[in-house]
Enzyme design. Structure first.
Site, PDB file in Angstrom:
ATOM      1  N   ASP A   1      -3.972  -8.461   1.681  1.00 14.00           N
ATOM      2  CA  ASP A   1      -4.226  -7.577   0.536  1.00 14.00           C
ATOM      3  C   ASP A   1      -4.237  -8.366  -0.766  1.00 14.00           C
ATOM      4  O   ASP A   1      -5.112  -8.183  -1.614  1.00 14.00           O
ATOM      5  CB  ASP A   1      -3.168  -6.471   0.461  1.00 14.00           C
ATOM      6  CG  ASP A   1      -3.388  -5.379   1.495  1.00 14.00           C
ATOM      7  OD1 ASP A   1      -4.474  -5.348   2.110  1.00 14.00           O
ATOM      8  OD2 ASP A   1      -2.482  -4.549   1.694  1.00 14.00           O
TER       9      ASP A   1
ATOM     10  N   ASP B   1       0.469   0.146   5.221  1.00 14.19           N
ATOM     11  CA  ASP B   1      -0.831  -0.346   4.787  1.00 14.19           C
ATOM     12  C   ASP B   1      -1.920   0.620   5.238  1.00 14.19           C
ATOM     13  O   ASP B   1      -2.123   0.824   6.445  1.00 14.19           O
ATOM     14  CB  ASP B   1      -1.082  -1.739   5.376  1.00 14.19           C
ATOM     15  CG  ASP B   1      -2.414  -2.314   4.942  1.00 14.19           C
ATOM     16  OD1 ASP B   1      -2.543  -2.638   3.763  1.00 14.19           O
ATOM     17  OD2 ASP B   1      -3.315  -2.418   5.798  1.00 14.19           O
TER      18      ASP B   1
ATOM     19  N   THR C   1      -7.684   1.206  -0.034  1.00 17.83           N
ATOM     20  CA  THR C   1      -8.162   2.138   0.996  1.00 17.83           C
ATOM     21  C   THR C   1      -7.450   3.485   0.906  1.00 17.83           C
ATOM     22  O   THR C   1      -8.079   4.537   1.032  1.00 17.83           O
ATOM     23  CB  THR C   1      -7.962   1.551   2.399  1.00 17.83           C
ATOM     24  OG1 THR C   1      -6.613   1.111   2.540  1.00 17.83           O
ATOM     25  CG2 THR C   1      -8.879   0.375   2.633  1.00 17.83           C
ATOM     26  N   THR C   2      -6.138   3.455   0.681  1.00 22.03           N
ATOM     27  CA  THR C   2      -5.387   4.713   0.571  1.00 22.03           C
ATOM     28  C   THR C   2      -5.881   5.524  -0.610  1.00 22.03           C
ATOM     29  O   THR C   2      -6.080   6.751  -0.508  1.00 22.03           O
ATOM     30  CB  THR C   2      -3.886   4.427   0.425  1.00 22.03           C
ATOM     31  OG1 THR C   2      -3.432   3.690   1.565  1.00 22.03           O
ATOM     32  CG2 THR C   2      -3.091   5.712   0.323  1.00 22.03           C
TER      33      THR C   2
END
Length: 525
Positions: free
Chosen positions: A377, A54, A87-88
């Site tokens: 998420d 994550d 976010t990634t």
């Protein structure tokens, strides 16, 4: 970054040093992207271990010193707060934008020109994304969004079941246009198998009765919330009591007992049968309340007190003597359920029914934490979709289509900014490339096939990494919220432009230091 007081980075050296920091962070997260992303093991100084893929968790746990890396971390936090996921993606795009900017810097393109081109590309991307988005029409589409968010997580094998629970939680706590995520609690319970995860309408606390002599179950609960304890108040300063005879000591203890008895009488006068407090409860009060048939729970977290307050309508008081009938809350049933592994307090039939709790089970802390992250998420993206009602195709389909249209847009520009727009488009293509690499597929073959499909106006075609082929991801249910893409591109662009505009890195003086000490930095290389 600056190793001594007399070091200073400026001009091109400062810019490239900053770009390198962003690229390193981006490359760190790259291998975690997508359903086939790898995990990272994070070990802190005490030896505690976190294993996850994550992006938000990895960035939160990482120890970062470089100021530009910290700026990128802020991008990730904003992405998580505003969109609930992605976010990634945001960090990867920011890193790739800066990497591609180096190519233009090598061609003597001024950073101001690059920044302007990136801003133009970002604005055009926002327009295109709105065109590519699809309005959701059913609960099934919400479940697809939740499933996509959980794919690749540790509980992926439960995504069908959990996606239904997530959408059900959205129904309980929302009004069809907005979900209050603060009204959804995730309680971790060690013991059962992870496939026993359940959703409870109401609140569940990891707590127990103050004494086993208290009732385990209360119907028609009248609730008092105290941000403090039911005990003798601690004196603010060290105090000595001089006792000259036995009677004085006896009187002192009698006064304490009288004070505690008044607490019990106050609770009785309010008609309260359930008490939650954030601190301890004296033994005298515990057993007196037990005789009165009152269920009391101590050491309740302040955040949980606030949630109970919102759920039951109870006001929070700092002292029991401040309570009035107006602060008393209501619930249909409060019950303690315990076993060898845990003790839970269930608050059901709340005055405000728009609350829900996930009970996340697992045989180890790692499994439970991964399940909790997956649920968070999924809840975040579902909340985004409920608010905007729009989704886009996943699996890199949206990024490829954006890149294709940005390449066409760049050709219409008669200025040097078109070069930056071209590099912006190439940065977006890094997302499907990373998805392919992480799935063990040749990225260049995938990129070629995707471009060919999109040239034929198949703009929803992306990578189905489960089957290792190019397919219509929108039809397959591999979808993401429009808000996630909008926010990721916006945040990444802001970060890239901010870094490109920095041409001097100076170690600022610490509080209390003199200007003379800092002036040494003027002797730079």
């Amino acid at each position: 970054m600056i190793n001594s007081e007399d070091k200073r980075f400026f001009g091109d050296k400062a810019r490239r040093n900053n770009i390198l920091a962003a690229r390193v962070l981006s490359e760190t997260l790259k291998t975690t992207l997508g359903p086939r992303g790898m995990d990272k093991m994070l070990v802190d100084r005490t030896g505690d271990v976190v294993i996850t893929n994550d992006g938000a968790t990895i960035l939160e746990e990482m120890e970062v010193d470089h100021p530009v890396a910290k700026l990128i971390l802020d991008v990730a936090k904003t992405q998580e707060r505003e969109a609930g996921d992605g976010t990634t993606t945001a960090v990867m795009i920011a890193g790739k934008l800066l990497e591609n900017a180096e190519t233009l810097l090598d061609k003597k393109i001024h950073p101001t020109i690059i920044s302007k081109g990136y801003r133009m590309a970002e604005e055009k991307s926002q327009e295109i994304l709105e065109e590519l988005s699809v309005e959701i029409e059913s609960k099934d589409e919400l479940e697809k969004v939740a499933r996509t968010a959980m794919t690749g997580k540790g509980v992926e094998f439960l995504k069908d079941h959990l996606s239904k629970l997530v959408v059900r939680a959205a129904e309980i706590t929302g009004d069809g246009r907005k979900i209050d995520l603060e009204n959804i609690k995730i309680e971790k319970v060690k013991g059962k198998s992870v496939d026993k995860i359940e959703l409870v309408q109401g609140l569940v606390l990891s707590a127990s009765r103050a004494t086993p002599k208290m009732p385990k179950k209360i119907n028609n609960a009248k609730i008092l919330l105290i941000d403090g304890g039911l005990e003798i108040p601690n004196l603010e300063r060290e105090t000595q009591i001089s006792v000259s005879r036995a009677g004085e000591l006896r009187d002192f203890y009698a006064q304490e007992e009288e004070f505690l008895r008044e607490i019990v009488l106050k609770i009785r006068s309010l008609g309260v049968n359930v008490v939650f407090c954030s601190r301890g409860i004296e033994n005298f009060v515990k057993f007196a309340l037990a005789r009165e048939g009152v269920l009391a729970v101590c050491s309740v977290d302040s955040d949980e007190l606030s949630l109970i307050s919102r759920s039951t309508g109870a006001g929070i008081v700092s002292k029991v003597f401040d309570a009035t009938q107006k602060e008393i809350g209501d619930a249909g049933e409060i019950e303690e359920i315990s076993n060898e592994e845990s003790s839970l307090v269930f608050i059901r039939e709340c005055k405000n029914p728009l609350v829900a709790t996930f009970l996340v089970y697992g045989s180890s802390t790692h499994i439970i934490d991964e399940a909790k992250r997956a649920l968070k998420d999924a809840l975040g993206v579902v909340a985004s979709v409920v608010k905007d009602r729009k989704i886009v195709a996943g699996g890199g389909a949206t990024e490829i289509e954006l890149a294709r249209r940005l390449h066409a847009y760049a050709k219409t520009l008669g200025s040097r900014e078109s070069l930056a727009v071209e590099q912006f488009a190439l940065a977006l293509e890094s997302i499907p490339i990373a998805l392919a690499e992480n799935a063990g597929i040749d990225p260049f073959d995938v990129l070629t096939e995707l471009r060919s499909s999109h040239d034929l106006d198949n703009y929803t075609f992306g990578i189905n990494v489960i089957e290792n082929r190019i397919e219509d991801t929108l039809r397959l249910g591999i979808v993401e919220p429009l808000r996630v893409k909008l926010q990721a591109i916006s945040s990444a662009t802001e970060a890239a432009i901010t870094v490109l505009r920095i041409d001097d890195v100076i170690a600022a003086k610490k509080p209390g230091e003199t200007a003379a000490k800092i002036s040494k930095m003027t002797d730079y290389e």
